[in-house]
Design a protein around this motif. Structure first.
Motif, PDB file in Angstrom:
ATOM      1  N   ASN A  45      -3.593   6.387   2.067  1.00 29.86           N
ATOM      2  CA  ASN A  45      -2.306   6.723   1.416  1.00 29.86           C
ATOM      3  C   ASN A  45      -1.285   5.600   1.637  1.00 29.86           C
ATOM      4  O   ASN A  45      -0.252   5.795   2.261  1.00 29.86           O
ATOM      5  N   CYS A  46      -1.585   4.420   1.064  1.00 31.99           N
ATOM      6  CA  CYS A  46      -0.690   3.279   1.293  1.00 31.99           C
ATOM      7  C   CYS A  46       0.250   3.085   0.099  1.00 31.99           C
ATOM      8  O   CYS A  46       0.651   1.979  -0.209  1.00 31.99           O
ATOM      9  N   ARG A 166      -5.077  -1.363  -2.397  1.00 24.99           N
ATOM     10  CA  ARG A 166      -4.605  -2.013  -1.166  1.00 24.99           C
ATOM     11  C   ARG A 166      -3.754  -3.235  -1.481  1.00 24.99           C
ATOM     12  O   ARG A 166      -2.923  -3.648  -0.677  1.00 24.99           O
ATOM     13  N   GLU A 167      -3.947  -3.794  -2.686  1.00 21.40           N
ATOM     14  CA  GLU A 167      -3.130  -4.956  -3.048  1.00 21.40           C
ATOM     15  C   GLU A 167      -1.772  -4.515  -3.601  1.00 21.40           C
ATOM     16  O   GLU A 167      -0.922  -5.322  -3.913  1.00 21.40           O
ATOM     17  N   GLY A 168      -1.553  -3.208  -3.691  1.00 18.51           N
ATOM     18  CA  GLY A 168      -0.276  -2.681  -4.188  1.00 18.51           C
ATOM     19  C   GLY A 168      -0.277  -2.570  -5.703  1.00 18.51           C
ATOM     20  O   GLY A 168      -1.242  -2.951  -6.376  1.00 18.51           O
TER      21      GLY A 168
END
Ligand code: N01
Length: 533
Positions: A45-46, A166-168
């Motif tokens: 959950n980033c 994960r890279e946004g």
């Protein structure tokens, strides 16, 4: 002989501590983690704005007084990157990496009765055997994307918050649609609104939310607090929810109205959900008492949101405060005063389909460049159901749980010897401070294995009778509260077709711990322990 004493599935807060605790007891252990890093929920959950709604001083391990003293949190409520740094620090500090296998998803676990061991199979095609199998799979790790017709035709990117890239994701200059207004949607929305050309928030159910009043932790108060950390932790272990909360000790319905409002205001100003819900003894038990806090929060929404029609749409009416997770945000409601944010009611006009260019509801079409789903999880059982788990006689766990999940003390399943669940259904789990509950379960499981080994038992199996009686007790306690009144993920209501069962134990982490300790002290009452053959 089995490859391992204990196979652990998952390396979030639970799996990380399990590796440390079991290893410290002299057991061989390996944790298998699907993610490419540790952290579990805090790994996946980033999404922007992800932050814990339990204070950092509570949402942290208590097993090591040195760790507790050495680690300093920067904010009252920790953001996801800081929690992830903390968990990596724990893995470094206690040298856990050799026993954690990343990027490895457990696909199956089968009990071999003849050998008295579990065979755990992973997606690299390898199988290992273990005397015990511990499911540290998390309560909220199976994310749920609604099956909207046409989603695969959408031209822009779409993301579920629980599988965030994960890279946004950059929403600058985009028209973004957000589906879901639970704890997650409420956190991610203001972050998207700050950069997007326009944010459309598709709301099916309005949610109660209270301010965090998040702030940096200053060094002096941190030092002062840490001087009493051990006592504080003890109070947390004995408390109702795993966080010490000072209530008034009085029922709201007996409070003079002016005093009631003063208490609510003070706690609203101080921030956080637990101090508000814990203010009066009857708030989670009596609907009329709960209505007083509901009315108070609706008034704060009306006070914050400039457009009265939007404010009314944001006011929750259909369930008691706290019966769905009480959301926390310092800026969600104020966000609706921005000109680039539109609230869309998809209760009165549901989402019909996704097209290549946007989203269609029963009332209109919204042109979008990107879609975000904050639509939650197949909670409590989803992560386990996605593994082919077979117990005695090859019975699948999904079959056993077809009428709803059952587990003795929420930690062990009849018919699944030597398998333990960390914060499983029937334990306080998601209705407690998860870290307190995780530590208690891991330590209890460790002690049970050490007891069995020390007494010449090779198998530990919950009995049907004990499991049934526990399940009835869990339900009885739940129905003495207001929790079952909401269509929440606590009861599985968010997953179409899922059996509705309330699966958290609400009598409090303190009394639950006493019960677990009493079971152990009685030689694991409710379990059958079988000697080594
Ligand atoms: O998920 P949710 P979440 N059409 O299930 C909506 C923890 N957490 O990820 O209410 C339209 O709560 C759904 O609508 P409805 C915390 O324990 C903690 O937000 O079903 N809408 C709802 O609004 C939390 O409770 C933190 O009508 C649809 C939303 O999606 C838990 O995780 C942060 C829909 C889902 O809300 C889960 O929270 C984040 C559809 N077809 C999460 N399907 C913190 O520590 C679903 N929805 C702060």
């Amino acid at each position: 002989m089995a490859d391992l004493d204990v196979a652990v599935v998952g390396a979030g807060f639970a799996g990380i501590y399990a590796v440390h605790a079991f290893r410290s007891a002299g057991l061989t252990v390996r944790a298998f983690e699907a993610g490419s890093g540790v952290g579990g929920t805090w790994f996946w959950n980033c999404y922007p704005g992800a932050r814990c709604d339990v204070e950092s001083k509570d949402h942290s391990y208590s097993f090591s007084p040195e760790l507790e003293q050495d680690w300093s949190w920067s904010e009252r409520y920790p953001a996801q990157p800081e929690v992830l740094r903390y968990l990596n620090h724990v893995a470094d500090r206690f040298g856990l990496w050799p026993d954690i296998q990343l990027s490895t998803r457990v696909t199956a676990a089968a009990w071999d009765a003849a050998r008295g061991e579990w065979t755990v199979t992973t997606d690299d095609g390898v199988s290992r055997t273990a005397r015990f199998c511990v499911m540290a799979t998390g309560c909220l790790s199976a994310h749920q994307v609604p099956s909207f017709p046409g989603l695969s035709s959408f031209r822009g990117p779409w993301h579920h918050t629980g599988q965030w890239p994960r890279e946004g994701a950059d929403f600058t200059g985009q028209r973004v649609g957000l589906v879901g207004t639970g704890s997650t949607g409420i956190q991610v929305a203001p972050e998207i609104a700050a950069v997007a050309t326009h944010l459309y928030v598709f709301q099916r159910t309005a949610n109660f939310a209270v301010p965090n009043r998040n702030a940096p932790v200053d060094q002096e108060s941190d030092r002062n607090f840490k001087a009493g950390y051990r006592e504080y932790r003890q109070r947390a272990r004995e408390s109702l929810l795993g966080v010490p909360v000072e209530g008034t000790g009085r029922p709201a319905l007996a409070e003079p109205p002016a005093e009631l409002q003063r208490t609510y205001r003070e706690r609203w100003q101080a921030g956080g959900g637990l101090p508000l819900l814990g203010a009066y003894t009857d708030l989670l038990f009596d609907r009329a008492a709960n209505d007083t806090i509901a009315a108070f929060i609706r008034d704060r929404i009306r006070e914050t949101v400039a457009d009265p029609a939007v404010a009314e749409l944001l006011c929750p009416w259909t369930y008691p405060v706290g019966a769905k997770r009480l959301c926390q945000s310092d800026d969600y409601f104020a966000m609706f005063n921005r000109p680039n944010v539109t609230l869309v009611d998809v209760r009165s006009a549901p989402i019909v389909s996704v097209t290549p260019d946007g989203l269609r509801t029963a009332a209109g079409f919204y042109e979008l460049d990107a879609l975000v789903f904050a639509t939650g999880f197949d909670a409590m059982t989803g992560a386990l159901a996605r593994i082919d788990i077979r117990g005695a006689d090859g019975v699948p766990l999904t079959e056993k749980w077809a009428a709803g999940p059952r587990a003795y003390l929420g930690v062990a399943n009849a018919g699944f010897p030597n398998m333990f669940l960390v914060t499983g259904p029937g334990s306080p789990s998601v209705l407690s401070n998860m870290v307190v509950s995780i530590e208690q379960h891991v330590e209890w499981i460790r002690d049970c294995i050490v007891y069995a080994d020390g007494h010449g038992y090779s198998q530990v199996a919950a009995t049907d009778e004990a499991e049934k009686a526990w399940g009835e007790h869990v339900i009885e306690v739940a129905y003495s509260t207001l929790f079952p009144l909401a269509d929440s993920w606590y009861v599985g209501a968010n997953i179409p077709g899922k059996v509705r069962v309330f699966s958290s134990y609400l009598a409090g982490v303190g009394s639950y711990r006493e019960r677990c300790d009493a079971v152990a002290a009685a030689g694991y009452e409710g379990f059958t322990l079988s000697p080594v053959r």
